[in-house]
Design a protein around this motif. Sequence first.
Motif, PDB file in Angstrom:
ATOM      1  N   PHE A  64       0.883  -1.279  -0.244  1.00 35.93           N
ATOM      2  CA  PHE A  64      -0.479   0.366   0.012  1.00 35.93           C
ATOM      3  C   PHE A  64       0.864   0.811   0.057  1.00 35.93           C
ATOM      4  N   THR A  65       2.072   1.027   0.464  1.00 34.31           N
ATOM      5  CA  THR A  65       3.030   2.634   0.585  1.00 34.31           C
ATOM      6  C   THR A  65       3.277   2.310  -0.294  1.00 34.31           C
ATOM      7  N   GLN A  66       3.365   1.465  -1.374  1.00 37.80           N
ATOM      8  CA  GLN A  66       4.790   2.241  -2.534  1.00 37.80           C
ATOM      9  C   GLN A  66       3.676   2.456  -3.429  1.00 37.80           C
ATOM     10  N   GLN A  67       2.575   1.641  -3.536  1.00 39.53           N
ATOM     11  CA  GLN A  67       1.187   2.727  -4.093  1.00 39.53           C
ATOM     12  C   GLN A  67       1.650   3.951  -4.090  1.00 39.53           C
ATOM     13  N   ARG A  68       0.799   4.676  -2.645  1.00 39.28           N
ATOM     14  CA  ARG A  68       1.098   5.310  -2.561  1.00 39.28           C
ATOM     15  C   ARG A  68       2.404   7.052  -2.959  1.00 39.28           C
ATOM     16  N   VAL A  69       2.872   6.233  -2.855  1.00 41.17           N
ATOM     17  CA  VAL A  69       4.093   7.217  -2.463  1.00 41.17           C
ATOM     18  C   VAL A  69       4.461   7.997  -4.316  1.00 41.17           C
ATOM     19  N   LEU A  70       4.388   7.181  -5.293  1.00 42.64           N
ATOM     20  CA  LEU A  70       3.659   7.363  -6.410  1.00 42.64           C
ATOM     21  C   LEU A  70       3.072   8.862  -6.744  1.00 42.64           C
ATOM     22  N   THR A  71       2.070   8.405  -5.642  1.00 40.76           N
ATOM     23  CA  THR A  71       0.769   9.323  -6.140  1.00 40.76           C
ATOM     24  C   THR A  71       1.536  10.667  -4.911  1.00 40.76           C
ATOM     25  N   TYR A  72       1.959  10.341  -3.815  1.00 38.75           N
ATOM     26  CA  TYR A  72       2.797  11.609  -2.973  1.00 38.75           C
ATOM     27  C   TYR A  72       3.987  12.599  -3.950  1.00 38.75           C
ATOM     28  N   SER A  73       4.167  11.446  -4.925  1.00 37.90           N
ATOM     29  CA  SER A  73       5.418  12.471  -5.570  1.00 37.90           C
ATOM     30  C   SER A  73       4.684  13.455  -6.438  1.00 37.90           C
ATOM     31  N   ASN A  74       3.731  12.625  -7.183  1.00 36.98           N
ATOM     32  CA  ASN A  74       3.177  14.030  -8.127  1.00 36.98           C
ATOM     33  C   ASN A  74       2.428  14.992  -7.344  1.00 36.98           C
ATOM     34  N   LEU A  75       2.121  14.919  -5.973  1.00 31.82           N
ATOM     35  CA  LEU A  75       1.632  16.322  -5.488  1.00 31.82           C
ATOM     36  C   LEU A  75       2.555  17.357  -5.432  1.00 31.82           C
ATOM     37  N   VAL A  76       3.571  16.579  -5.099  1.00 29.94           N
ATOM     38  CA  VAL A  76       4.586  18.004  -4.518  1.00 29.94           C
ATOM     39  C   VAL A  76       4.047  19.257  -5.934  1.00 29.94           C
ATOM     40  N   SER A  77       4.245  19.278  -7.081  1.00 26.14           N
ATOM     41  CA  SER A  77       3.845  20.196  -7.441  1.00 26.14           C
ATOM     42  C   SER A  77       2.706  20.921  -7.780  1.00 26.14           C
ATOM     43  N   THR A  78       2.115  20.506  -7.265  1.00 24.71           N
ATOM     44  CA  THR A  78       0.137  21.240  -7.167  1.00 24.71           C
ATOM     45  C   THR A  78       0.181  21.751  -5.868  1.00 24.71           C
ATOM     46  N   PRO A  79      -0.878  22.949  -6.281  1.00 20.34           N
ATOM     47  CA  PRO A  79      -1.042  24.663  -5.728  1.00 20.34           C
ATOM     48  C   PRO A  79      -1.430  24.435  -3.621  1.00 20.34           C
ATOM     49  N   ILE A  80      -2.002  22.860  -3.466  1.00 22.97           N
ATOM     50  CA  ILE A  80      -2.226  22.397  -2.069  1.00 22.97           C
ATOM     51  C   ILE A  80      -0.874  22.681  -0.776  1.00 22.97           C
ATOM     52  N   VAL A  81       0.468  22.099  -1.995  1.00 24.17           N
ATOM     53  CA  VAL A  81       1.284  21.872  -1.615  1.00 24.17           C
ATOM     54  C   VAL A  81       2.366  23.111  -1.237  1.00 24.17           C
ATOM     55  N   LEU A  82       2.562  23.097  -2.088  1.00 20.59           N
ATOM     56  CA  LEU A  82       3.520  24.543  -2.743  1.00 20.59           C
ATOM     57  C   LEU A  82       3.052  25.683  -2.330  1.00 20.59           C
ATOM     58  N   LEU A  83       1.149  26.316  -2.148  1.00 22.70           N
ATOM     59  CA  LEU A  83       1.452  27.653  -1.773  1.00 22.70           C
ATOM     60  C   LEU A  83       1.463  27.627  -0.199  1.00 22.70           C
ATOM     61  N   PRO A  84       1.389  27.116   0.344  1.00 21.26           N
ATOM     62  CA  PRO A  84       2.456  26.871   1.903  1.00 21.26           C
ATOM     63  C   PRO A  84       3.757  27.532   2.030  1.00 21.26           C
ATOM     64  N   VAL A  85       4.390  26.798   0.884  1.00 18.96           N
ATOM     65  CA  VAL A  85       5.661  27.078   1.022  1.00 18.96           C
ATOM     66  C   VAL A  85       6.128  28.439   0.317  1.00 18.96           C
ATOM     67  N   ILE A  86       5.309  28.931  -0.575  1.00 21.10           N
ATOM     68  CA  ILE A  86       5.410  29.947  -0.947  1.00 21.10           C
ATOM     69  C   ILE A  86       4.882  31.930   0.734  1.00 21.10           C
ATOM     70  N   SER A 135       5.508  20.352   3.727  1.00 16.99           N
ATOM     71  CA  SER A 135       4.192  21.001   3.213  1.00 16.99           C
ATOM     72  C   SER A 135       3.438  19.902   3.142  1.00 16.99           C
ATOM     73  N   LEU A 136       4.137  18.817   2.361  1.00 18.67           N
ATOM     74  CA  LEU A 136       4.188  17.600   2.001  1.00 18.67           C
ATOM     75  C   LEU A 136       3.613  16.767   2.830  1.00 18.67           C
ATOM     76  N   THR A 137       4.028  16.865   3.790  1.00 16.32           N
ATOM     77  CA  THR A 137       3.680  15.793   5.600  1.00 16.32           C
ATOM     78  C   THR A 137       2.483  16.172   5.415  1.00 16.32           C
ATOM     79  N   ASN A 138       2.176  17.952   5.643  1.00 15.90           N
ATOM     80  CA  ASN A 138       0.922  17.864   6.150  1.00 15.90           C
ATOM     81  C   ASN A 138      -0.022  18.424   5.877  1.00 15.90           C
ATOM     82  N   VAL A 139       0.460  17.785   4.377  1.00 16.15           N
ATOM     83  CA  VAL A 139      -1.005  17.978   3.008  1.00 16.15           C
ATOM     84  C   VAL A 139      -1.508  16.174   3.491  1.00 16.15           C
ATOM     85  N   VAL A 140      -0.172  15.326   3.531  1.00 22.16           N
ATOM     86  CA  VAL A 140      -0.886  13.892   3.407  1.00 22.16           C
ATOM     87  C   VAL A 140      -1.793  13.462   4.359  1.00 22.16           C
TER      88      VAL A 140
END
Length: 481
Positions: A64-86, A135-140
Amino acid sequence: MELRDYITVLRKGWVLILVLALVGVAAAAGFSLLKKPVYSASAQVFVSTETSGSASDLAQGNTFTQQRVLTYSNLVSTPIVLLPVISKLQLDMNAEQLATMVSATAPTSTTLISISVNDTDPVQAADIANATSQSLTNVVEDIEATDEKGSSSVKLTRVKQADVPSVPVSPNVPVNVVLGLLVGLALGVGIAVLRETLDNRVRTEQDVEKISDKPVVGGIAFDSKASERPLIVQVDPRSPRAESFRTLRTNLQFLDIGTGARTFVMTSSVQSEGKSTTVANLAIALDSAGFRVILIDADLRRPRVAEYMEVETNAGLTDVLIGRAELEDVAQPWGRGNLVVLPAGQIPPNPSELLGSRAMQDLIERLEKEFDYVLFDAPPLLPVTDAAILAKKASGAIVAVASGKTHKGQLAAAVSALESVGAPIAGFVITMMPVRGPGAYGYGRYGYGYGYGVEEGENTPKVNPPKRGGKKLGALSRAER
């Protein structure tokens, strides 16, 4: 093209290839120096799943975790992760612009996510990488499913913090310089090959051999002062150009033309290929070897022989052909040997008819009995038919080909003009050959070696000419005339 042709192309175009290679290196170096350096910082996140602890639950949780990893890596470039960084770093950009700087990778068969940031500011690159991982940790944790206690079953832990990089990843100066060199070399070789392919001018003996199977009997070295000293064999006998005429003389002696007579018509494809100076110097070279030679100006349209040999032009070949003068009266001895010059005389209205007349045939038969060599300077083949008509009556035509000037189509048309009337081709003489570079006149087939400074007649024995009967017109002095 054969390998030899490519080697020749490289030798000819080495300057162009070198220049373009240097330009490529300079362009790459300039680009590397002008481009602002880019630094890369990387943080790493570990993804885990809470399970009950049994073997089956652990296996399922790992899958389950390995399947989720690919999803999370694609999530990095989304606004939901990047806006908090900005917002946290107070960056002057939007999420879309920041996404071009951030990338995430998930190594195969692992539960790790690497977050990399490229920026011209090394400190900012490290800050963005660390902030993005947090930010990715918080969003997940916010969006992932929770258990009865409200805790997320998936947990992200930053296992590697991004450090401030000290060495830029771009530009890579050594790689750019090597690439610039390779591009410059490829471009230079390509242009050199293309230029050689599109070049339709005759430059070497191989170009002539592709058009006709008749031999190349000589190559005349280029002389920038040829117009000032056309009779180079007489004026500067030690020069490479003078030696090339003596080489032509030697080759002509051993030329098998199938007849006992040695009557040659010197012509060319078009004008200004050096035929008149070639035949004049050849006559002097033959004379210096002890042969009885008569040089006849059969260019009844633009005669030049009398000008080069500095003889009287009031009467000549035309007067002999129409019966207005005898040969002995107009043929003029030249020099101290057995060379006789017959100028063209008055320019007639019908040159082709005169050269193809019975009187011309009778004159040639007479001269062949009295001289070892009969040399005609004839007009070019393409503008008029005079040379082709005259060559049919002679032992053969010698076609002068100007290196780097005569086009292959012109030479092919000239050969066709001779063959169409059945005129024999004795051979070709390549004139204006370069003295440096590939295809240059030098130590090759037509070149001279050491000892060329010894003038014939000084310390070298003369060649014994063949003996023939008949009156020796060439031996008459001006007093006897």
